[in-house]
Design a protein around this motif. Structure first.
Motif, PDB file in Angstrom:
ATOM      1  N   ASP A  99      -1.749   1.558  -9.538  1.00 27.85           N
ATOM      2  CA  ASP A  99      -1.333   1.387 -10.926  1.00 27.85           C
ATOM      3  C   ASP A  99      -0.699   0.026 -11.179  1.00 27.85           C
ATOM      4  N   VAL A 100      -0.100  -0.547 -10.151  1.00 27.86           N
ATOM      5  CA  VAL A 100       0.591  -1.833 -10.330  1.00 27.86           C
ATOM      6  C   VAL A 100      -0.101  -2.961  -9.567  1.00 27.86           C
ATOM      7  N   GLU A 101      -1.295  -2.663  -9.019  1.00 26.61           N
ATOM      8  CA  GLU A 101      -2.064  -3.659  -8.270  1.00 26.61           C
ATOM      9  C   GLU A 101      -1.207  -4.309  -7.182  1.00 26.61           C
ATOM     10  N   ALA A 102      -0.539  -3.453  -6.409  1.00 27.53           N
ATOM     11  CA  ALA A 102       0.274  -3.963  -5.297  1.00 27.53           C
ATOM     12  C   ALA A 102      -0.628  -4.613  -4.251  1.00 27.53           C
ATOM     13  N   LEU A 103      -0.149  -5.695  -3.685  1.00 28.36           N
ATOM     14  CA  LEU A 103      -0.922  -6.388  -2.653  1.00 28.36           C
ATOM     15  C   LEU A 103      -0.977  -5.562  -1.376  1.00 28.36           C
ATOM     16  N   HIS A 104       0.161  -4.952  -1.010  1.00 29.06           N
ATOM     17  CA  HIS A 104       0.198  -4.232   0.265  1.00 29.06           C
ATOM     18  C   HIS A 104       1.453  -3.371   0.354  1.00 29.06           C
ATOM     19  N   TYR A 105       1.411  -2.419   1.280  1.00 28.01           N
ATOM     20  CA  TYR A 105       2.589  -1.651   1.685  1.00 28.01           C
ATOM     21  C   TYR A 105       2.934  -2.054   3.111  1.00 28.01           C
ATOM     22  N   ILE A 106       4.198  -2.260   3.382  1.00 31.63           N
ATOM     23  CA  ILE A 106       4.657  -2.521   4.746  1.00 31.63           C
ATOM     24  C   ILE A 106       5.657  -1.438   5.108  1.00 31.63           C
ATOM     25  N   LEU A 107       5.401  -0.746   6.204  1.00 27.95           N
ATOM     26  CA  LEU A 107       6.278   0.330   6.635  1.00 27.95           C
ATOM     27  C   LEU A 107       7.486  -0.209   7.398  1.00 27.95           C
ATOM     28  N   LYS A 108       8.627   0.413   7.164  1.00 30.03           N
ATOM     29  CA  LYS A 108       9.827   0.089   7.929  1.00 30.03           C
ATOM     30  C   LYS A 108       9.757   0.791   9.285  1.00 30.03           C
ATOM     31  N   PRO A 109      10.314   0.208  10.336  1.00 32.55           N
ATOM     32  CA  PRO A 109      10.922  -1.128  10.386  1.00 32.55           C
ATOM     33  C   PRO A 109       9.859  -2.222  10.265  1.00 32.55           C
ATOM     34  N   VAL A 110      10.153  -3.244   9.491  1.00 35.29           N
ATOM     35  CA  VAL A 110       9.191  -4.300   9.201  1.00 35.29           C
ATOM     36  C   VAL A 110       8.916  -5.131  10.445  1.00 35.29           C
ATOM     37  N   GLN A 111       7.639  -5.264  10.773  1.00 35.44           N
ATOM     38  CA  GLN A 111       7.237  -6.087  11.913  1.00 35.44           C
ATOM     39  C   GLN A 111       6.920  -7.507  11.443  1.00 35.44           C
ATOM     40  N   LYS A 112       7.407  -8.479  12.205  1.00 32.65           N
ATOM     41  CA  LYS A 112       7.249  -9.882  11.820  1.00 32.65           C
ATOM     42  C   LYS A 112       5.788 -10.248  11.601  1.00 32.65           C
ATOM     43  N   GLU A 113       4.904  -9.857  12.510  1.00 29.09           N
ATOM     44  CA  GLU A 113       3.493 -10.253  12.406  1.00 29.09           C
ATOM     45  C   GLU A 113       2.851  -9.688  11.143  1.00 29.09           C
ATOM     46  N   LYS A 114       3.170  -8.435  10.827  1.00 26.27           N
ATOM     47  CA  LYS A 114       2.595  -7.813   9.634  1.00 26.27           C
ATOM     48  C   LYS A 114       3.111  -8.488   8.375  1.00 26.27           C
ATOM     49  N   LEU A 115       4.407  -8.780   8.323  1.00 25.53           N
ATOM     50  CA  LEU A 115       4.973  -9.449   7.156  1.00 25.53           C
ATOM     51  C   LEU A 115       4.348 -10.823   6.972  1.00 25.53           C
ATOM     52  N   TYR A 116       4.208 -11.583   8.063  1.00 23.25           N
ATOM     53  CA  TYR A 116       3.598 -12.909   7.975  1.00 23.25           C
ATOM     54  C   TYR A 116       2.194 -12.813   7.388  1.00 23.25           C
ATOM     55  N   GLU A 117       1.406 -11.855   7.899  1.00 21.50           N
ATOM     56  CA  GLU A 117       0.018 -11.692   7.433  1.00 21.50           C
ATOM     57  C   GLU A 117      -0.031 -11.435   5.923  1.00 21.50           C
ATOM     58  N   VAL A 118       0.834 -10.552   5.445  1.00 21.20           N
ATOM     59  CA  VAL A 118       0.821 -10.189   4.029  1.00 21.20           C
ATOM     60  C   VAL A 118       1.320 -11.345   3.163  1.00 21.20           C
TER      61      VAL A 118
END
Length: 232
Positions: A99-118
């Motif tokens: 509904d809000v055209e979110a780019l992505h969901y990141i699950l906690k605990p946030v992993q550095k590699e995943k955050l960088y990618e997004v």
């Protein structure tokens, strides 16, 4: 370019941890950023009324009176360009992202590699939003940003571009296709679709996020599937 990034989470420890990761990403990647932290959706909205020039929003979903999804809906109603990234401890809200055209969901605990990618994806999208299609009209010129175009249709000698408004000009689909980028895919003789707007692909149709059905010509289904997977 200076990327303005807002982090909104009612857990101060999580907010500060995420801030450190974003600052490290920017330093490692040579991006210039301006970052600000908010401890509630209401606090962010108060500041947003004064300054709407944010590029990336990192929103926790489980907050107090107003959750991250509700906040995103208020922002998205008037801002189609900002990149929204949800941070959550649960998978329950993923469907709300459409509904809000979110780019992505990141699950906690946030992993550095995943955050960088997004974050890299967010920046690429922001760069892509500078691109536009220029159309010559009888009374002047129209500029349509690529991100606004849902699909393009040809009938006889006329092509209609479906964006924030519908614009029809006398030209060929092939000539417009040459002016587009890799987010677009031709699904037959009569249609080009923007893959950013695809919700579902069937054997016969592409179903867009606004529920528009665009027919797929025979022989294009597999090609579109491969292109869609490669693109995302």
């Amino acid at each position: 370019m200076i990327y303005k990034i807002a982090i909104c989470d009612d857990e101060k420890i999580d907010t500060e941890y995420l801030c450190r990761l974003v600052e490290k990403w920017a330093a490692d990647s040579k991006y210039t950023i301006k970052i600000k932290l908010f401890l509630s959706a209401e606090e962010f909205l108060f500041h947003y009324e004064e300054d709407k020039t944010w590029h990336i929003l990192l929103l926790d979903i489980e907050m107090g009176k107003m959750n991250g999804v509700e906040l995103a809906k208020k922002i998205r109603a008037k801002n189609k360009e900002v990149q929204i990234i949800f941070i959550t401890g649960y998978n329950d809200y993923i469907s709300d992202g459409y509904d809000v055209e979110a780019l992505h969901y990141i699950l906690k605990p946030v992993q550095k590699e995943k955050l960088y990618e997004v974050l890299f994806r967010a920046c690429e999208r922001l760069k892509g939003r500078e691109a536009a299609l220029f159309l010559e009209l009888p009374d002047g010129m129209a500029r349509i940003p690529f991100y606004e175009i849902r699909y393009i249709e040809v009938r006889a000698n006329y092509v209609t571009v479906y964006g924030e408004e519908e614009i029809t000009i006398k030209t060929t689909l092939s000539s417009l296709e040459k002016k587009l980028d890799g987010s677009f895919f031709r699904v037959g003789r009569s249609y080009i679709i923007n893959m950013e707007y695809i919700r579902k692909i069937t054997k016969k149709d592409v179903i867009l996020k606004d529920e528009t059905k665009v027919p797929i010509s025979r022989g294009y289904y597999e090609k579109l599937n491969r292109a869609f997977i490669d693109y995302f």
